[in-house]
Design an enzyme around this catalytic site. Structure first.
Site, PDB file in Angstrom:
ATOM      1  N   GLU A 202       8.237   6.059   0.810  1.00  0.00           N
ATOM      2  CA  GLU A 202       8.826   4.711   0.894  1.00  0.00           C
ATOM      3  C   GLU A 202       9.667   4.530   2.156  1.00  0.00           C
ATOM      4  OE1 GLU A 202      11.423   1.443  -1.681  1.00  0.00           O
ATOM      5  OE2 GLU A 202      11.082   3.439  -2.492  1.00  0.00           O
TER       6      GLU A 202
ATOM      7  N   LYS B 266       7.804  -0.902  -5.316  1.00  0.00           N
ATOM      8  CA  LYS B 266       8.168  -1.204  -6.689  1.00  0.00           C
ATOM      9  C   LYS B 266       6.916  -1.556  -7.458  1.00  0.00           C
ATOM     10  CE  LYS B 266      11.989  -0.707  -8.672  1.00  0.00           C
ATOM     11  NZ  LYS B 266      12.447   0.688  -8.615  1.00  0.00           N
TER      12      LYS B 266
END
Length: 601
Positions: free
Chosen positions: A185, A205
């Site tokens: 990420e 997410k």
């Protein structure tokens, strides 16, 4: 002073660019913030060093958040709030010998302290009560796994890189800690410029497990893209980041050029979105952190209330996990005053192991978490945690890729099919593939076993080096006796079932111990029969021979593929409840072919 650091980062703002891959030794100084009032000063010093042409590698702990906004509540930190090593330049060239040695060395974390399901369920219930009361929309709830390292930190980092390739990886020898981050990420990538900088955040997410077949894998990705719960979770964080970015952005420059993209990782699909902005002239690194830190994907929304909830529910500091790990460096040529523009890239250190030495031992900590919303179900979130921790389990238990082949009179049976399956496993696990070396290895073995029947184990190690060994293959009397497993194989949908490796403890635990029993018929948690411990299964039911589909959770055996191709069997789900109706059984693998069988249920 020698402090070793490594970075292996994607360059997200430059399409097709080579990875930012460097190693660092002998820093000119180390900048450390032990107290909240020191955090901004350290970031200012890092920014100034990069303007002077130097490279800074380091981390900011999650517990540094109150340095930017006192309303952001955390536990007291258990280490430096910010730590950066400042270097004149990266080391020239790659240290291939050291990398090869680390890749070949064994490293294993023995995990001995994991989250309890009861505590997880209780926390999830409290979060959903707060959501129902209108206090917040989402909370990212996390917990640590703890263990002890057997091996060197460098060898573990090499194993983690293989387990979680790509993304934003860093190794930091940071004082008393080693930070081993292989995060997929991006927190932010910022390219400063006198007229205003370019800022990108890519929050991650939304999660789904990888599928057992290409078709199922595509279905999982599509479900992730379209599931209302996952999309709602993602858009909440996108909105939060848009708001955070607006604090330092030029008017009307905040954009969302990519929404609900899916990214394939080895064990999970992740949903990402891009949020971009043009930063105002004069923006500093400290300004960027003050606007964005911590990343909304690891807090929840709204951020202040979510962090209050995290502080109440999580009993210990997160540390580097959920903070930021990255590199700040000069960009381009200096101006007339000798000042450089600055480029900064930081990950969100999920998929990160932190080591601390105590005597001769290294204690390891790895955090795992997920976003809890009103629609979150306890079983689904708990399973998501297990999927996310798979990367560290893969790294913690060394294994080789494996193919078992029949060698008859100097010729390998189904050789091409076995090598295609081995190459697919190598691609999945990030193992180097050298087809010529594998072929040469097999040819050398065959030359020494030109007569007779042999069982050959072809192994491919972490560095891609093949080796092969042969054992006499004796004929098998038929029918063979099978037994039904007394409990389900909980790992049925694991990558260590879909691909053949030497990591076989889950099979060994159900292997037969009764004399005369040839193998065990396995079944999954849904009551579906899958395979046996070292072969595939076929059953004669309702007048036709069937074999379980790959979606039930089983190895795509070469012998099974041959039987399907020849039309000897078709795929169909077979349940434990169907066993009394089965009229005949067969064991199938490439080594022994099709063996008639009976089942002692």
């Amino acid at each position: 002073m020698t402090i070793n650091c490594r970075i292996d980062f994607t360059q997200p703002l430059t399409a097709g660019a080579a990875r930012l891959r460097h190693r660092f030794e002998a820093p000119r100084e180390v900048l450390v913030a032990h107290a909240l009032h020191e955090v901004r000063s350290v970031l200012d010093a890092v920014f100034a060093a990069a303007q002077q042409g130097r490279w800074c590698v380091g981390h900011v702990r999650y517990e540094a958040a109150p340095a930017f906004d006192a309303a952001l509540q955390t536990h007291a930190a258990d280490g430096p709030l910010a730590w950066f090593a400042v270097y004149d330049a990266p080391q020239p060239g790659a240290d291939n010998a050291a990398d090869a040695a680390a890749a070949a060395a064994p490293a294993q974390v023995v995990w001995n302290d994991s989250p309890e399901r009861e505590a997880f369920d209780a926390a999830l219930a409290q979060i959903q009560q707060a959501i129902a009361a209108g206090e917040l929309y989402q909370v990212n709830y996390t917990a640590p796994f703890r263990g002890t390292l057997q091996g060197s930190p460098q060898a573990l980092f090499s194993a983690l890189l293989r387990a979680q390739p790509g993304g934003y990886a860093a190794y930091l020898q940071a004082g008393d800690e080693q930070v081993l981050s292989v995060s997929p990420e991006l927190f932010f990538d910022w390219q400063d410029a006198p007229e205003g900088g370019t800022l990108l955040a890519r929050p991650m997410k939304g999660t789904a497990p990888r599928g057992a077949t290409p078709e199922q894998d595509a279905q999982q990705a599509e479900h992730l893209r379209t599931a209302p719960k996952e999309r709602a979770e993602n858009v909440m964080i996108v909105d939060l980041l848009r708001n955070d970015m607006s604090r330092i952005a030029l008017p009307h420059s905040v954009q969302v050029p990519a929404l609900f993209a899916t990214q394939a990782l080895p064990t999970v699909w992740q949903m990402t979105s891009d949020v971009t902005a043009r930063t105002r002239p004069g923006t500093t690194l400290t300004d960027v952190f003050a606007a964005l830190f911590p990343c909304g994907s690891v807090t929840g929304a709204p951020k202040v209330r979510a962090m209050q909830t995290i502080r109440a529910l999580e009993p210990a500091p997160r540390g580097v996990y959920c903070g930021a790990v990255g590199v700040v460096r000069p960009a381009g040529l200096p101006d007339a005053q000798g000042q450089h523009a600055v480029a900064a890239t930081f990950n969100v250190p999920i998929r990160t192991v932190v080591l601390r030495a105590e005597g001769a031992q290294h204690h390891a900590t790895c955090g795992i978490g997920s976003g809890i919303t009103s629609g979150a179900l306890a079983d689904a979130e708990w399973n998501e945690w297990q999927h996310k921790r798979a990367f560290v389990e893969r790294a913690s238990q060394p294994f080789d890729l494996l193919e078992t082949m029949a060698l008859q009179a100097g010729t390998f049976r189904h050789r091409d099919e076995h090598l295609a399956r081995l190459q697919s496993a190598a691609a999945h696990f990030g193992v180097p593939w050298d087809a010529a070396a594998v072929t040469q290895c097999l040819q050398a073995l065959a030359a020494g076993h030109a007569e007779g029947a042999w069982r050959v184990r072809l192994l491919l190690g972490a560095t891609g080096t093949p080796r092969a060994e042969a054992f006499a293959l004796l004929p098998t009397a038929q029918p063979v006796c099978l037994q039904l497993a007394p409990r389900p194989l909980v790992e049925a949908h694991s990558e260590f079932v879909r691909y053949k490796t030497t990591r076989r403890a889950h099979y060994a635990a159900l292997a037969p111990t009764t004399p005369g029993v040839f193998d065990t018929v396995l079944w999954n948690a849904a009551g579906e029969i899958t395979e046996s411990t070292f072969g595939n299964i076929a059953a004669l039911i309702d007048g036709r021979w069937v074999t379980p589909p790959l979606s039930c959770g089983l190895l795509p055996g070469v012998g099974r593929a041959v039987a399907l191709r020849e039309g000897r069997v078709t795929e169909a789900v077979l349940r434990v409840a169907d066993v009394p109706r089965v009229q005949g059984w067969a064991f199938i693998n490439s080594l022994r072919g099709w063996l008639a069988a009976t089942l002692d249920a």
